[in-house]
Write an enzyme that holds these catalytic residues in place. Structure first.
Site, PDB file in Angstrom:
ATOM      1  N   HIS A 256      -5.406  -0.951  -1.271  1.00 19.34           N
ATOM      2  CA  HIS A 256      -5.488  -2.353  -0.885  1.00 19.34           C
ATOM      3  C   HIS A 256      -6.819  -2.993  -1.249  1.00 19.34           C
ATOM      4  CE1 HIS A 256      -4.148  -5.831   1.507  1.00 19.34           C
ATOM      5  NE2 HIS A 256      -5.396  -5.926   1.900  1.00 19.34           N
TER       6      HIS A 256
ATOM      7  N   HIS B 198      -3.233  -7.942  -1.911  1.00 22.15           N
ATOM      8  CA  HIS B 198      -3.163  -6.667  -2.622  1.00 22.15           C
ATOM      9  C   HIS B 198      -2.891  -6.952  -4.103  1.00 22.15           C
ATOM     10  CE1 HIS B 198      -2.058  -2.207  -2.312  1.00 22.15           C
ATOM     11  NE2 HIS B 198      -1.940  -2.513  -3.602  1.00 22.15           N
TER      12      HIS B 198
ATOM     13  N   GLU C 140      -2.650 -35.821 -14.682  1.00 22.57           N
ATOM     14  CA  GLU C 140      -2.220 -34.606 -15.382  1.00 22.57           C
ATOM     15  C   GLU C 140      -0.726 -34.358 -15.202  1.00 22.57           C
ATOM     16  OE1 GLU C 140      -6.612 -33.978 -14.517  1.00 22.57           O
ATOM     17  OE2 GLU C 140      -4.877 -34.802 -13.474  1.00 22.57           O
TER      18      GLU C 140
ATOM     19  N   HIS D 217      -1.512  -9.652 -36.538  1.00 19.14           N
ATOM     20  CA  HIS D 217      -0.382 -10.492 -36.144  1.00 19.14           C
ATOM     21  C   HIS D 217       0.678  -9.664 -35.417  1.00 19.14           C
ATOM     22  CE1 HIS D 217       2.212 -14.034 -36.388  1.00 19.14           C
ATOM     23  NE2 HIS D 217       3.190 -13.176 -36.557  1.00 19.14           N
TER      24      HIS D 217
ATOM     25  N   CYS E 232      -3.754 -16.440 -36.111  1.00 16.90           N
ATOM     26  CA  CYS E 232      -4.411 -15.576 -37.093  1.00 16.90           C
ATOM     27  C   CYS E 232      -5.587 -16.286 -37.755  1.00 16.90           C
ATOM     28  CB  CYS E 232      -3.405 -15.148 -38.172  1.00 16.90           C
ATOM     29  SG  CYS E 232      -2.205 -13.910 -37.628  1.00 16.90           S
TER      30      CYS E 232
ATOM     31  N   CYS F   7       0.823  -1.212   0.000  1.00 20.52           N
ATOM     32  CA  CYS F   7       0.000   0.000   0.000  1.00 20.52           C
ATOM     33  C   CYS F   7       0.860   1.267   0.000  1.00 20.52           C
ATOM     34  CB  CYS F   7      -0.915   0.007   1.217  1.00 20.52           C
ATOM     35  SG  CYS F   7      -2.182  -1.269   1.186  1.00 20.52           S
TER      36      CYS F   7
ATOM     37  N   MET G 108      -0.912 -10.373   1.310  1.00 19.51           N
ATOM     38  CA  MET G 108      -0.482 -10.447  -0.071  1.00 19.51           C
ATOM     39  C   MET G 108      -1.647 -10.553  -1.046  1.00 19.51           C
ATOM     40  SD  MET G 108       2.745 -10.032  -0.246  1.00 19.51           S
ATOM     41  CE  MET G 108       2.532  -8.841   1.090  1.00 19.51           C
TER      42      MET G 108
ATOM     43  N   HIS H 204      -1.606  -7.505  -7.455  1.00 21.52           N
ATOM     44  CA  HIS H 204      -0.261  -7.421  -8.028  1.00 21.52           C
ATOM     45  C   HIS H 204      -0.048  -8.567  -8.999  1.00 21.52           C
ATOM     46  CE1 HIS H 204       0.479 -10.503  -4.952  1.00 21.52           C
ATOM     47  NE2 HIS H 204       1.590 -10.823  -5.624  1.00 21.52           N
TER      48      HIS H 204
ATOM     49  N   CYS I 126       8.937  -2.697   1.567  1.00 21.23           N
ATOM     50  CA  CYS I 126       9.101  -3.539   0.375  1.00 21.23           C
ATOM     51  C   CYS I 126      10.567  -3.682  -0.009  1.00 21.23           C
ATOM     52  CB  CYS I 126       8.330  -2.941  -0.802  1.00 21.23           C
ATOM     53  SG  CYS I 126       6.548  -2.908  -0.584  1.00 21.23           S
TER      54      CYS I 126
END
Length: 372
Positions: free
Chosen positions: A119, A204, A346, A275, A239, A48, A202, A206, A55
């Site tokens: 936030h 927030h 998978e 393209h 395309c 924030c 976390m 981003h 940070c």
């Protein structure tokens, strides 16, 4: 009726096994009673405004040189790769399996793009122009990394969750939603890394970026498939993609569809009409147009699927591409709502089982009305 389709873009097979107990329109993300959609109730976090000192170092902000920033690009506090290591030989590729190339120093870049100082605001809450500005911040950071010869590819990804946690349906519910998934639980993994598990802080809005000193194998496979098709037909896969039953939305410069062999339910691709091989070719007009299209698709998914967690990825081209490769390389954005998990099959085969046919998912999403 089960069906196996070939995904010619990623060169893989997808099994479609529709859930009999649920219609496509019944797929929803589940929240706990009283749990609000969007970002959790916590009012602030390290991302924030006025918390910049909490940070990792800042790379740049938009607008520059002001405390009233709209977007910040910062280093990741817990990076998967280390930008301070010695640069590898730019001609070295760990994918070639050649002797000593089996191991390299973990050089690379891992950044965070903070999309808003607020936030409580999600990406889809921003205007088309504001989302376009986020996309242009991606472009600017790609341009910086393109100047580093050892960086071969940049991958952007974004994520979103709803509420502090998503409620996980029990196995019985999941077997009704997707009877062939083995009762796989609703995915709770989002595009976060070590150290980002601090709960709601976390959430927030981003996205993240990684610049790596090699071309990932899935990117190579995608480009090889596009090349094979181009050599055979003389045309670009994206395309020439057919959109009638799969189309979800259109704008001046982009169209959005559920791919013919979607790997997961309600997956959406946003594709440039003209393209273009590299995402960083985006200009301001197209960025705003793409911002509007991205916003529309996220709002459709949110309204129809009860604000599900999702990831989105930008599939672009490597920096050092030869000129003769450009006619078949076409960038696009992939949006994947996290509605079902992946299981051993998978992971072992790379073949996904999708319980919703793309035509049905596209029809449901087309019918969702969004006022913007």
């Amino acid at each position: 009726m089960q069906e196996i389709r070939r995904d010619v873009v990623f060169n893989r097979s997808i099994i479609f096994s529709p859930a009999r107990a649920k219609r496509p329109s019944d797929f929803k993300a589940h929240q706990k009673p009283g749990e609000s959609a969007g970002n959790p109730a916590r009012k602030s976090c390290a991302f924030c405004k006025h918390h910049e000192h909490e940070c990792a170092p800042e790379i740049f902000r938009v607008p520059p040189d002001t405390i009233d920033w709209k977007i910040r690009v910062i280093e990741n506090l817990y990076p998967a790769l280390n930008r301070t290591l010695d640069l590898p030989n730019p001609n070295t590729d760990p994918n070639n399996g050649g002797g000593c190339e089996l191991m390299l120093p973990g050089f690379g870049f891992h950044d965070v793009v903070i999309e808003t100082p607020d936030h409580s605001v999600n990406l889809s809450d921003l205007s088309a122009k504001e989302i376009g500005d986020v996309l242009l911040a991606y472009k600017d950071r790609i341009g910086q990394l393109a100047k580093i010869e050892s960086v071969k590819y940049v991958q952007f990804g974004g994520w979103h969750w709803s509420g502090p946690k998503c409620q996980v349906p029990d196995d019985a519910v999941m077997k009704k939603l997707a009877p062939n998934s083995g009762g796989a639980k609703l995915a709770r993994k989002v595009f976060k890394n070590h150290g980002a598990s601090a709960g709601a802080s976390m959430s927030h809005s981003h996205s993240q970026l990684m610049g790596v000193p090699f071309v990932p194998s899935t990117v190579s496979a995608r480009l090889d498939s596009a090349k094979e098709n181009f050599c055979r037909t003389g045309k670009c896969l994206l395309c020439e993609i057919k959109t009638e039953e799969l189309l979800v939305g259109e704008s001046t410069h982009f169209f959005a569809l559920v791919p013919f062999a979607a790997s997961l339910p309600f997956e959406i691709w946003i594709i440039p009409r003209l393209h273009a091989s590299h995402f960083e070719e985006l200009d301001h007009e197209k960025a705003t147009d793409l911002g509007g299209m991205l916003k529309l698709m996220l709002l459709k998914l949110s309204k129809q699927l009860n604000d599900p967690p999702f990831n989105y990825m930008i599939h672009t081209s490597p920096f050092q591409m030869s000129a003769d490769s450009l006619p078949y390389a076409h960038w696009f954005i992939q949006i994947v709502p996290q509605l079902i998990g992946t299981a051993g099959f998978e992971m072992a085969t790379g073949c996904y089982i999708n319980p919703v046919f793309p035509e049905d998912a596209a029809k449901v999403l087309r019918e969702v009305t969004i006022l913007m």
